[in-house]
Design a protein around this motif. Sequence first.
Motif, mmCIF file in Angstrom:
data_model
loop_
_atom_site.group_PDB
_atom_site.id
_atom_site.type_symbol
_atom_site.label_atom_id
_atom_site.label_comp_id
_atom_site.label_asym_id
_atom_site.label_seq_id
_atom_site.Cartn_x
_atom_site.Cartn_y
_atom_site.Cartn_z
ATOM 1 N N LEU A 194 0.822 -1.212 0.000
ATOM 2 C CA LEU A 194 0.000 0.000 0.000
ATOM 3 C C LEU A 194 0.854 1.259 0.000
ATOM 4 O O LEU A 194 0.464 2.298 -0.550
ATOM 5 C CB LEU A 194 -0.942 -0.016 1.204
ATOM 6 C CG LEU A 194 -1.972 -1.151 1.226
ATOM 7 C CD1 LEU A 194 -2.768 -1.116 2.530
ATOM 8 C CD2 LEU A 194 -2.908 -1.053 0.028
ATOM 9 N N GLU A 195 2.043 1.170 0.596
ATOM 10 C CA GLU A 195 2.920 2.346 0.637
ATOM 11 C C GLU A 195 3.565 2.647 -0.705
ATOM 12 O O GLU A 195 4.207 3.685 -0.860
ATOM 13 C CB GLU A 195 3.977 2.152 1.729
ATOM 14 C CG GLU A 195 3.381 2.314 3.122
ATOM 15 C CD GLU A 195 4.375 2.138 4.252
ATOM 16 O OE1 GLU A 195 5.464 1.584 4.002
ATOM 17 O OE2 GLU A 195 4.041 2.550 5.386
ATOM 18 N N ALA A 196 3.351 1.774 -1.689
ATOM 19 C CA ALA A 196 3.745 2.123 -3.058
ATOM 20 C C ALA A 196 2.872 3.254 -3.586
ATOM 21 O O ALA A 196 3.297 4.020 -4.459
ATOM 22 C CB ALA A 196 3.616 0.902 -3.973
ATOM 23 N N LEU A 197 1.661 3.374 -3.055
ATOM 24 C CA LEU A 197 0.722 4.399 -3.518
ATOM 25 C C LEU A 197 0.925 5.730 -2.806
ATOM 26 O O LEU A 197 1.076 6.771 -3.435
ATOM 27 C CB LEU A 197 -0.725 3.917 -3.299
ATOM 28 C CG LEU A 197 -1.132 2.632 -4.005
ATOM 29 C CD1 LEU A 197 -2.560 2.267 -3.644
ATOM 30 C CD2 LEU A 197 -0.988 2.792 -5.519
ATOM 31 N N THR A 198 0.872 5.674 -1.471
ATOM 32 C CA THR A 198 1.046 6.870 -0.630
ATOM 33 C C THR A 198 1.570 6.410 0.727
ATOM 34 O O THR A 198 1.591 5.210 1.014
ATOM 35 C CB THR A 198 -0.281 7.617 -0.380
ATOM 36 O OG1 THR A 198 -1.143 6.786 0.425
ATOM 37 C CG2 THR A 198 -0.998 7.982 -1.673
ATOM 38 N N GLY A 199 1.913 7.356 1.569
ATOM 39 C CA GLY A 199 2.133 7.024 2.959
ATOM 40 C C GLY A 199 0.842 6.502 3.567
ATOM 41 O O GLY A 199 -0.256 6.746 3.045
ATOM 42 N N THR A 200 0.956 5.760 4.655
ATOM 43 C CA THR A 200 -0.225 5.161 5.281
ATOM 44 C C THR A 200 -0.431 5.740 6.675
ATOM 45 O O THR A 200 0.527 5.930 7.421
ATOM 46 C CB THR A 200 -0.085 3.637 5.381
ATOM 47 O OG1 THR A 200 1.096 3.316 6.125
ATOM 48 C CG2 THR A 200 0.004 3.006 3.996
ATOM 49 N N ASP A 201 -1.680 6.015 7.000
ATOM 50 C CA ASP A 201 -2.045 6.527 8.325
ATOM 51 C C ASP A 201 -3.135 5.613 8.877
ATOM 52 O O ASP A 201 -4.320 5.793 8.575
ATOM 53 C CB ASP A 201 -2.538 7.974 8.212
ATOM 54 C CG ASP A 201 -2.789 8.629 9.568
ATOM 55 O OD1 ASP A 201 -2.891 7.902 10.573
ATOM 56 O OD2 ASP A 201 -2.900 9.867 9.615
ATOM 57 N N TYR A 202 -2.728 4.615 9.655
ATOM 58 C CA TYR A 202 -3.673 3.630 10.184
ATOM 59 C C TYR A 202 -4.391 4.201 11.403
ATOM 60 O O TYR A 202 -3.757 4.684 12.339
ATOM 61 C CB TYR A 202 -2.932 2.355 10.566
ATOM 62 C CG TYR A 202 -3.822 1.282 11.149
ATOM 63 C CD1 TYR A 202 -4.702 0.566 10.339
ATOM 64 C CD2 TYR A 202 -3.784 0.975 12.506
ATOM 65 C CE1 TYR A 202 -5.519 -0.423 10.874
ATOM 66 C CE2 TYR A 202 -4.580 -0.015 13.043
ATOM 67 C CZ TYR A 202 -5.461 -0.702 12.229
ATOM 68 O OH TYR A 202 -6.270 -1.682 12.754
ATOM 69 N N ARG A 203 -5.725 4.127 11.392
ATOM 70 C CA ARG A 203 -6.531 4.767 12.426
ATOM 71 C C ARG A 203 -7.240 3.809 13.361
ATOM 72 O O ARG A 203 -7.937 4.240 14.281
ATOM 73 C CB ARG A 203 -7.555 5.694 11.762
ATOM 74 C CG ARG A 203 -6.916 6.941 11.184
ATOM 75 C CD ARG A 203 -6.518 7.880 12.284
ATOM 76 N NE ARG A 203 -5.549 8.888 11.875
ATOM 77 C CZ ARG A 203 -5.219 9.919 12.636
ATOM 78 N NH1 ARG A 203 -5.756 10.049 13.834
ATOM 79 N NH2 ARG A 203 -4.326 10.786 12.221
ATOM 80 N N GLY A 204 -7.109 2.512 13.181
ATOM 81 C CA GLY A 204 -7.710 1.591 14.134
ATOM 82 C C GLY A 204 -8.525 0.496 13.486
ATOM 83 O O GLY A 204 -8.711 0.438 12.267
ATOM 84 N N GLU A 205 -9.034 -0.392 14.325
ATOM 85 C CA GLU A 205 -9.746 -1.582 13.853
ATOM 86 C C GLU A 205 -11.135 -1.274 13.285
ATOM 87 O O GLU A 205 -11.621 -1.987 12.414
ATOM 88 C CB GLU A 205 -9.892 -2.576 15.018
ATOM 89 C CG GLU A 205 -8.573 -3.142 15.539
ATOM 90 C CD GLU A 205 -8.168 -4.423 14.842
ATOM 91 O OE1 GLU A 205 -9.015 -5.038 14.165
ATOM 92 O OE2 GLU A 205 -6.998 -4.817 14.993
ATOM 93 N N ASP A 206 -11.776 -0.245 13.789
ATOM 94 C CA ASP A 206 -13.117 0.122 13.310
ATOM 95 C C ASP A 206 -13.033 0.498 11.842
ATOM 96 O O ASP A 206 -12.377 1.481 11.480
ATOM 97 C CB ASP A 206 -13.642 1.296 14.143
ATOM 98 C CG ASP A 206 -14.996 1.816 13.667
ATOM 99 O OD1 ASP A 206 -15.520 1.331 12.638
ATOM 100 O OD2 ASP A 206 -15.529 2.721 14.333
ATOM 101 N N PRO A 207 -13.713 -0.243 10.953
ATOM 102 C CA PRO A 207 -13.595 0.049 9.520
ATOM 103 C C PRO A 207 -14.137 1.416 9.130
ATOM 104 O O PRO A 207 -13.780 1.941 8.073
ATOM 105 C CB PRO A 207 -14.404 -1.076 8.857
ATOM 106 C CG PRO A 207 -15.315 -1.579 9.918
ATOM 107 C CD PRO A 207 -14.581 -1.409 11.208
ATOM 108 N N GLY A 208 -14.969 2.014 9.979
ATOM 109 C CA GLY A 208 -15.527 3.321 9.649
ATOM 110 C C GLY A 208 -14.604 4.486 9.933
ATOM 111 O O GLY A 208 -14.862 5.617 9.484
#
Length: 291
Positions: A150-164
């Motif tokens: 996924l980091e091939a596309l952009t940096g990643t900012d993971y926000r938690g388990e809740d999919p929303g």
Amino acid sequence: MSSKQPVTVIGLGPMGQAMARTFLSKGHPVTVWNRTASRADALVEQGAVRAGSVEKALAAGELVILSLTDYDTMYAVLEPAAHALSGRVLVNLSSDTPEKTRAGARWVAGHGGVQLSGGVTVPPSGIGKPESYTFYSGPRAAFEAHRPTLEALTGTDYRGEDPGLAALFYQIGMVMFWTSMLSYWQAIALADANGLTAADILPHAIETMASMPNFLSFYAQRIDAGEHGGDVDRLAMGMASVEHVLHTNADASVDTALPAAVVDLFRRGMDTGHAADSFSSLVELMKKPAG
């Protein structure tokens, strides 16, 4: 044979095409599918494999990137091949509400797949640039397993388990973006009515926008503390100012829908007894549906 993870991209609008091109440029085997098959032509010339059906696109590999208009479109595209979702990690980068995103994750799970929700914060031109970023939420294990890809596309900012949560953070940004840009269009319309161009006011507009981070930080602390005292500003003073903005636009014979909406919100705050409080008190008003 490439050592990079294979990726399927479903949905080849401008964003999906940018993602597929970026994956190809970084050595990933890419399978693509779009309802209008001709949109894949240029990508196939660059090395992508065109899937003959959604089912074949899903069968091509574990990681599937979905770039569609919204979740209703997702169902329309994937429901006929829902049985092929089993064992797949669906990275859904389609825009929609947090609640529809959560419902979509449950639907994918019900068919044996895993959904990672995403909110891309840049236009297609920002894909592939390390300074760009995308919000993600959903099962952490799936995110960590596929983060390098996924980091091939952009940096990643993971926000938690809740999919929303990814959708929520994305929509928070959109609230600010669209409203801010409309305020700029309003300023340009007012300038034009007075013989000025967008270029004429651009330095002042940039300076005004550049001052906003200080205001955001200052009021965030007070709002979280429940402090809306009128020691720094008062709603009544702001009421006079926004009325001046409305009247200036009306005198220039430009559209007043946006400044009138701002005046209405300030007036509601006045009517609920906040005249002597900070205009940050409008936050409390906005937390509830308009009566």
